[in-house]
Write an enzyme that holds these catalytic residues in place. Sequence first.
Site, PDB file in Angstrom:
ATOM      1  N   HIS A   1      -4.592   6.815   9.092  1.00  0.00           N
ATOM      2  CA  HIS A   1      -4.790   5.566  10.010  1.00  0.00           C
ATOM      3  C   HIS A   1      -4.581   6.300  11.204  1.00  0.00           C
ATOM      4  O   HIS A   1      -4.302   7.324  11.441  1.00  0.00           O
ATOM      5  CB  HIS A   1      -3.713   4.881   9.920  1.00  0.00           C
ATOM      6  CG  HIS A   1      -3.572   3.892   8.582  1.00  0.00           C
ATOM      7  ND1 HIS A   1      -3.835   2.622   8.421  1.00  0.00           N
ATOM      8  CD2 HIS A   1      -3.265   4.345   7.204  1.00  0.00           C
ATOM      9  CE1 HIS A   1      -3.886   2.327   7.204  1.00  0.00           C
ATOM     10  NE2 HIS A   1      -3.684   3.091   6.430  1.00  0.00           N
TER      11      HIS A   1
ATOM     12  N   GLU B   1     -10.857   2.615  12.738  1.00  0.00           N
ATOM     13  CA  GLU B   1     -10.082   3.714  12.992  1.00  0.00           C
ATOM     14  C   GLU B   1     -10.892   4.873  12.634  1.00  0.00           C
ATOM     15  O   GLU B   1     -10.613   5.708  11.782  1.00  0.00           O
ATOM     16  CB  GLU B   1      -8.779   3.858  12.180  1.00  0.00           C
ATOM     17  CG  GLU B   1      -7.854   2.445  12.567  1.00  0.00           C
ATOM     18  CD  GLU B   1      -6.831   2.240  11.773  1.00  0.00           C
ATOM     19  OE1 GLU B   1      -6.484   3.112  10.655  1.00  0.00           O
ATOM     20  OE2 GLU B   1      -6.023   1.339  11.990  1.00  0.00           O
TER      21      GLU B   1
ATOM     22  N   HIS C   1      -8.623   0.618   7.490  1.00  0.00           N
ATOM     23  CA  HIS C   1      -9.040  -0.122   8.660  1.00  0.00           C
ATOM     24  C   HIS C   1     -10.133   0.515   9.472  1.00  0.00           C
ATOM     25  O   HIS C   1     -10.245   1.337   9.821  1.00  0.00           O
ATOM     26  CB  HIS C   1      -7.901  -0.291   9.607  1.00  0.00           C
ATOM     27  CG  HIS C   1      -6.586  -0.704   9.056  1.00  0.00           C
ATOM     28  ND1 HIS C   1      -5.378  -0.404   9.370  1.00  0.00           N
ATOM     29  CD2 HIS C   1      -6.433  -1.879   8.195  1.00  0.00           C
ATOM     30  CE1 HIS C   1      -4.548  -1.038   8.772  1.00  0.00           C
ATOM     31  NE2 HIS C   1      -5.087  -1.973   8.097  1.00  0.00           N
TER      32      HIS C   1
ATOM     33  N   ARG D   1     -11.546  -4.601  12.161  1.00  0.00           N
ATOM     34  CA  ARG D   1     -10.475  -3.857  11.483  1.00  0.00           C
ATOM     35  C   ARG D   1     -10.490  -4.242  10.104  1.00  0.00           C
ATOM     36  O   ARG D   1     -10.505  -3.365   9.214  1.00  0.00           O
ATOM     37  CB  ARG D   1      -9.030  -4.296  12.107  1.00  0.00           C
ATOM     38  CG  ARG D   1      -7.936  -4.032  11.198  1.00  0.00           C
ATOM     39  CD  ARG D   1      -6.469  -4.505  11.700  1.00  0.00           C
ATOM     40  NE  ARG D   1      -5.452  -4.597  11.127  1.00  0.00           N
ATOM     41  CZ  ARG D   1      -4.572  -3.368  11.182  1.00  0.00           C
ATOM     42  NH1 ARG D   1      -4.602  -2.832  12.133  1.00  0.00           N
ATOM     43  NH2 ARG D   1      -3.627  -3.887  10.230  1.00  0.00           N
TER      44      ARG D   1
ATOM     45  N   GLU E   1      -0.761   8.274  10.647  1.00  0.00           N
ATOM     46  CA  GLU E   1      -1.382   7.683  12.025  1.00  0.00           C
ATOM     47  C   GLU E   1      -1.545   8.615  13.039  1.00  0.00           C
ATOM     48  O   GLU E   1      -0.408   9.287  13.880  1.00  0.00           O
ATOM     49  CB  GLU E   1      -0.085   6.603  12.670  1.00  0.00           C
ATOM     50  CG  GLU E   1       0.230   5.386  11.874  1.00  0.00           C
ATOM     51  CD  GLU E   1      -0.840   4.325  11.888  1.00  0.00           C
ATOM     52  OE1 GLU E   1      -1.996   4.433  12.564  1.00  0.00           O
ATOM     53  OE2 GLU E   1      -0.479   3.311  10.974  1.00  0.00           O
TER      54      GLU E   1
END
Length: 421
Positions: free
Chosen positions: A304, A180, A177, A233, A381
């Site tokens: 992520h 990020e 993405h 994104r 994440e």
Amino acid sequence: MRVIWVLATLVVLASAGSLKDPPTTRYDNYSVYQLSIKNKIQLSLINKLGELSQKYNIWKEYDDHTKQMHIMVSPSESTRFQLLLKFVGISSQLLIDNVQKLIDDEQISNRDSGTFGWKRYHELSEIEAWLDEILATYPSVTESFSIGQSYEGRNIRGIKISHGSNKPGIFIESNIHAREWITSASATWFINELLTSQTTEVRNLAENYDWYIVPVFNVDGFEYSHRQNRLWRKTRQPHATSSCIGVDGNRNFNSHWMENNGASSDPCSETFAGESPWSEPESKALSEYLTSIKDKFSVYLSFHSYGQWLLSPYGHSKVEFPENYDDLQEIGAAFAGAIKNLVYGTDYVYGSTASVLYVASGSSVDWVFNELDKKVGFTIEFRDKGNFGFVLPPAQILPNCDELMAGMVALIDKTNQLGYI
């Protein structure tokens, strides 16, 4: 209920704008709100806003763990949005009052130094030049590899770090993405630590495993996020039937693709899964490369942001779990515990993607887990919980990296204890 949907339709129609980004997208006075969702009607309403208008952008989807979601709202929609929340009974908390201010501050930090390091974020060309320098400096233990070509013809580069042959392999994919940025910053720092750190625990990681690391997977989107739209994104391939661009690369893998509402069929959605699995040259190239080396790695990790989660399969179902789920939970506990014990005291939540976060089908981790039969795979994440979201200040890069290393040492150690590597 009918009144609610009529009102939602009016809001969407009133706020619908051009689907084509201007040359440089700005987010002056765009705000980000945390919403507490109580029922399916409220959730459906906010999801409709997020999918059908560029004036609204869902930053964090609803999850069962917090029962909250984050949404960015344009200043032109602020009054209507607040009226809508009041009408349907959704409580909100302002997280960010001006997204552009965060972006501007980030850019100021990025101009502070011309050298490569981890006090600022770097563009694709800088990362690739640094990789070349690393390969030249450590030729005996590093090797360049290429996943393939992106839609716009860029090379998707990786680096292998190996202190010998036939060692267990660990594959890291980062920045699928584009927005990020903390992911590629953390990946490059991790590469540097494997090559330079003299800490016993890090040397053990470096010398006992073969590392395959792709710092920037979504190279087209990442470049676009630096040049045109900081919050971009998706990939950058156009669609024949829509003016919207790109696909969510992490919904484009052929593993339970588009099942259980785990992705969107709308080309304008941030979670658009593509017209078919492997519609994106990037995801197809990665699947082919991973298949070609499937006997050389045992663990797959996808970097992520944001939210501070360690997510294991499955993403496609809230009620189905892998046979080794208890082991994955044990690994997750070790990862989260190691990070919690650092001076920052950062909390990470662990569990399967669908059960603790949300249904997300067609992800890279699930595809590797299901189709290549690799039984240890996680989505990490990174920071934070929403105060900065995707625009994490450069000052937090190194603290995040410290947490990554502590978590990684624990994760690999526990994975080894359980006999997976």
